[in-house]
Design an enzyme around this catalytic site. Structure first.
Site, PDB file in Angstrom:
ATOM      1  N   LYS A  21       0.831  -1.203   0.000  1.00 18.74           N
ATOM      2  CA  LYS A  21       0.000   0.000   0.000  1.00 18.74           C
ATOM      3  C   LYS A  21       0.869   1.258   0.000  1.00 18.74           C
ATOM      4  O   LYS A  21       1.998   1.235   0.476  1.00 18.74           O
ATOM      5  CB  LYS A  21      -0.904  -0.013   1.234  1.00 18.74           C
ATOM      6  CG  LYS A  21      -1.988   1.054   1.246  1.00 18.74           C
ATOM      7  CD  LYS A  21      -2.856   0.914   2.486  1.00 18.74           C
ATOM      8  CE  LYS A  21      -3.976   1.938   2.471  1.00 18.74           C
ATOM      9  NZ  LYS A  21      -3.470   3.329   2.492  1.00 18.74           N
ATOM     10  N   GLY A  23       2.553   4.634   1.089  1.00 19.12           N
ATOM     11  CA  GLY A  23       2.873   5.273   2.359  1.00 19.12           C
ATOM     12  C   GLY A  23       3.314   4.353   3.474  1.00 19.12           C
ATOM     13  O   GLY A  23       3.382   4.778   4.635  1.00 19.12           O
ATOM     14  N   VAL A  24       3.645   3.096   3.157  1.00 14.77           N
ATOM     15  CA  VAL A  24       4.036   2.152   4.214  1.00 14.77           C
ATOM     16  C   VAL A  24       5.549   1.966   4.303  1.00 14.77           C
ATOM     17  O   VAL A  24       6.027   1.208   5.150  1.00 14.77           O
ATOM     18  CB  VAL A  24       3.351   0.777   4.021  1.00 14.77           C
ATOM     19  CG1 VAL A  24       1.847   0.909   4.099  1.00 14.77           C
ATOM     20  CG2 VAL A  24       3.771   0.135   2.695  1.00 14.77           C
ATOM     21  N   LYS A  26       7.696   1.469   1.309  1.00 15.58           N
ATOM     22  CA  LYS A  26       8.220   0.570   0.264  1.00 15.58           C
ATOM     23  C   LYS A  26       9.576   1.039  -0.246  1.00 15.58           C
ATOM     24  O   LYS A  26      10.501   0.235  -0.412  1.00 15.58           O
ATOM     25  CB  LYS A  26       7.236   0.501  -0.912  1.00 15.58           C
ATOM     26  CG  LYS A  26       5.903  -0.126  -0.613  1.00 15.58           C
ATOM     27  CD  LYS A  26       5.070  -0.325  -1.867  1.00 15.58           C
ATOM     28  CE  LYS A  26       4.811   0.986  -2.592  1.00 15.58           C
ATOM     29  NZ  LYS A  26       3.996   1.925  -1.783  1.00 15.58           N
ATOM     30  N   THR A  28      11.847   3.045   1.168  1.00 17.26           N
ATOM     31  CA  THR A  28      12.889   2.882   2.187  1.00 17.26           C
ATOM     32  C   THR A  28      13.310   1.422   2.291  1.00 17.26           C
ATOM     33  O   THR A  28      14.507   1.103   2.357  1.00 17.26           O
ATOM     34  CB  THR A  28      12.385   3.376   3.553  1.00 17.26           C
ATOM     35  OG1 THR A  28      12.053   4.766   3.459  1.00 17.26           O
ATOM     36  CG2 THR A  28      13.450   3.189   4.624  1.00 17.26           C
ATOM     37  N   ASP A  62       7.432   3.268  -9.750  1.00 19.19           N
ATOM     38  CA  ASP A  62       6.376   4.155  -9.260  1.00 19.19           C
ATOM     39  C   ASP A  62       6.417   5.457 -10.053  1.00 19.19           C
ATOM     40  O   ASP A  62       7.475   6.082 -10.152  1.00 19.19           O
ATOM     41  CB  ASP A  62       6.591   4.431  -7.769  1.00 19.19           C
ATOM     42  CG  ASP A  62       5.402   5.118  -7.120  1.00 19.19           C
ATOM     43  OD1 ASP A  62       4.590   5.727  -7.850  1.00 19.19           O
ATOM     44  OD2 ASP A  62       5.289   5.062  -5.886  1.00 19.19           O
ATOM     45  N   ASN A 330       6.499  -2.227   8.889  1.00 26.08           N
ATOM     46  CA  ASN A 330       7.228  -1.008   9.247  1.00 26.08           C
ATOM     47  C   ASN A 330       6.516  -0.186  10.324  1.00 26.08           C
ATOM     48  O   ASN A 330       5.343  -0.411  10.627  1.00 26.08           O
ATOM     49  CB  ASN A 330       7.417  -0.132   7.998  1.00 26.08           C
ATOM     50  CG  ASN A 330       8.616  -0.560   7.167  1.00 26.08           C
ATOM     51  OD1 ASN A 330       9.597  -1.085   7.684  1.00 26.08           O
ATOM     52  ND2 ASN A 330       8.539  -0.340   5.861  1.00 26.08           N
ATOM     53  N   CYS A 345       2.032   6.744  22.719  1.00 24.12           N
ATOM     54  CA  CYS A 345       2.748   5.512  22.360  1.00 24.12           C
ATOM     55  C   CYS A 345       1.959   4.279  22.785  1.00 24.12           C
ATOM     56  O   CYS A 345       1.860   3.298  22.037  1.00 24.12           O
ATOM     57  CB  CYS A 345       4.125   5.494  23.008  1.00 24.12           C
ATOM     58  SG  CYS A 345       5.233   6.788  22.413  1.00 24.12           S
TER      59      CYS A 345
END
Length: 409
Positions: A21, A23-24, A26, A28, A62, A330, A345
């Site tokens: 998806k 913004g998860v 990928k 990085t 992308d 992540n 947190c």
């Protein structure tokens, strides 16, 4: 199973797709994975010491490219060495605009593929110029339409894949893919194109129809010395290079370079081209479905939408027989017990714990890698190397504590 990607590292794969998806993380993850592979030598009996650097190419598929941002280095549509890892890692960002420009303009204008002007007989220059201008305008319209054509991103990426099938000069290709929908269309492309080719070639009279159309286009370009005749034989004569003894100097090149000769296509050429493309599609499809050559790494975060889309992606990969047994989770809030409590947190940890439990149940036979949420951006080779460490070594908040990926100022 082992909660790392160590098995992937030693699997001697040729292609690895990293997807999930939007913004998860990928990009990085794919950049860190590429860095990890590039810094891990491979066995080579011919090299001193029995090993050599692994040659890795990282390709962004992308449309919204981020490789340049991740490495703090500008990349383009051609492989560029990554600074600090020049011998083992290169990266590129596929640009659909470059693909459509090169594919269309080389065939729809009066220039050769090398960019030089076509050489025509003097008496035909005016007529040729008029028709060339017309076809240049048509080419411009088609080029603009192709840029916005649905699926052009996947087609341009697939063209790059085909290129590296034929000229595999790297040990490993890693694809930083677009969000799930784009990626599934890309992976379905070989099967779709194979089916389309079969249907087209099963139509009786298709090849002769294309041949007739090519003759019609050639004749409309003007009578440039009879480069195209009324039969397939005359067309073949126009495209064939004349022997030195039978042709006047310059005459053969003029005929061969004429617009008519470029548009003359015989039925046999149509069938031969279609067969060649189909064989290439079958080769790509075979590689996609070979777990010893290709693997897919899913990336997600421990939230409902991401976990749901990951399951959909895994099911689709199974449909296309693409191997996938690795998932990277992540942005997990993992704190040492010695840290003071934090209301935000604790709330995030509670949500993530629920979905981590689902992930563990759904993917008990997968390598599930749990990556911590970091306070810094992961940018540059040094930071990516630190992040990549936990792709092959499980992160423990009690053991590793707080992770600084960026050097202090």
């Amino acid at each position: 199973m082992d909660p790392t990607l160590t098995e992937l590292l030693h699997a001697n794969l040729e292609w690895i797709f990293v997807g999930g998806k939007g913004g998860v993380g990928k990009t990085t993850t794919s950049c860190a994975l590429a860095t990890l592979f590039a810094t891990t030598p491979i066995s080579d009996a011919a090299s001193p010491g029995g090993t050599r650097p692994r040659r890795v190419l990282l390709i962004s598929t992308d449309p919204a490219h981020n490789l340049s941002d991740a490495f703090n280095q500008r990349f383009g549509p051609h492989p560029t060495p990554v600074k600090g890892l020049e011998e083992s890692l290169a990266a590129m960002e596929v640009d659909p605009k470059n693909f459509t420009h090169g594919a269309l303009m080389s065939s729809l204008t009066g220039t050769k593929r090398d960019g030089s002007a076509s050489s025509l007989p003097e008496e035909a220059a005016a007529d040729a110029a008029q028709h060339t201008t017309t076809f240049a305008r048509i080419g411009a319209v088609l080029k603009e339409a192709a840029r916005t054509m649905p699926g052009i991103d996947e087609i341009s990426v697939f063209a790059e894949i085909l290129h590296y099938v034929r000229t595999l000069s790297y040990d490993l290709l890693i694809f930083d893919t677009a969000p799930t929908g784009h990626t599934l269309r890309l992976l379905a492309l070989p099967q779709t194109l194979n089916s389309t080719f079969d249907k087209l070639m099963s139509l009786e009279g298709l090849a002769p129809m294309i041949e007739a159309a090519s003759h019609l286009i050639g004749s409309n370009l003007g009578d440039l010395g009879g480069a195209c005749g009324d039969t397939a034989g005359s067309c073949e004569q126009a495209t064939a290079a004349p022997s030195p003894s039978s042709a006047a100097p310059g005459a053969g090149s003029a005929a061969a370079a004429s617009p008519q000769s470029r548009w003359c296509i015989t039925a046999d050429e149509v069938r031969s081209t279609a067969l060649h493309w189909r064989q290439t599609m079958e080769e790509v499809q075979a590689r996609f479905s070979d777990p010893n050559r290709t693997s897919f790494v899913c990336v997600c975060i421990a939230e409902f939408l991401s976990v749901y889309e990951t399951e959909r992606l895994v099911q689709e990969l199974m449909k296309y027989n693409i191997g996938c047994d690795s998932i990277v989770v992540n942005q997990l809030v993992l704190k040492p017990s010695s840290e003071p409590p934090c209301r935000m947190c604790s709330a995030r940890q509670k949500i993530q714990a629920k979905y981590l439990e689902q992930i563990d149940l759904l993917y008990e036979d997968f390598h599930v890698v749990k990556m911590p949420l970091l306070s810094d951006e992961v940018r540059g080779v040094p930071a990516l190397k630190k992040f990549a460490r936990f792709l092959q070594e499980p992160y423990s908040p009690e053991t590793h504590g707080y992770i600084d990926v960026q050097e202090p100022c």
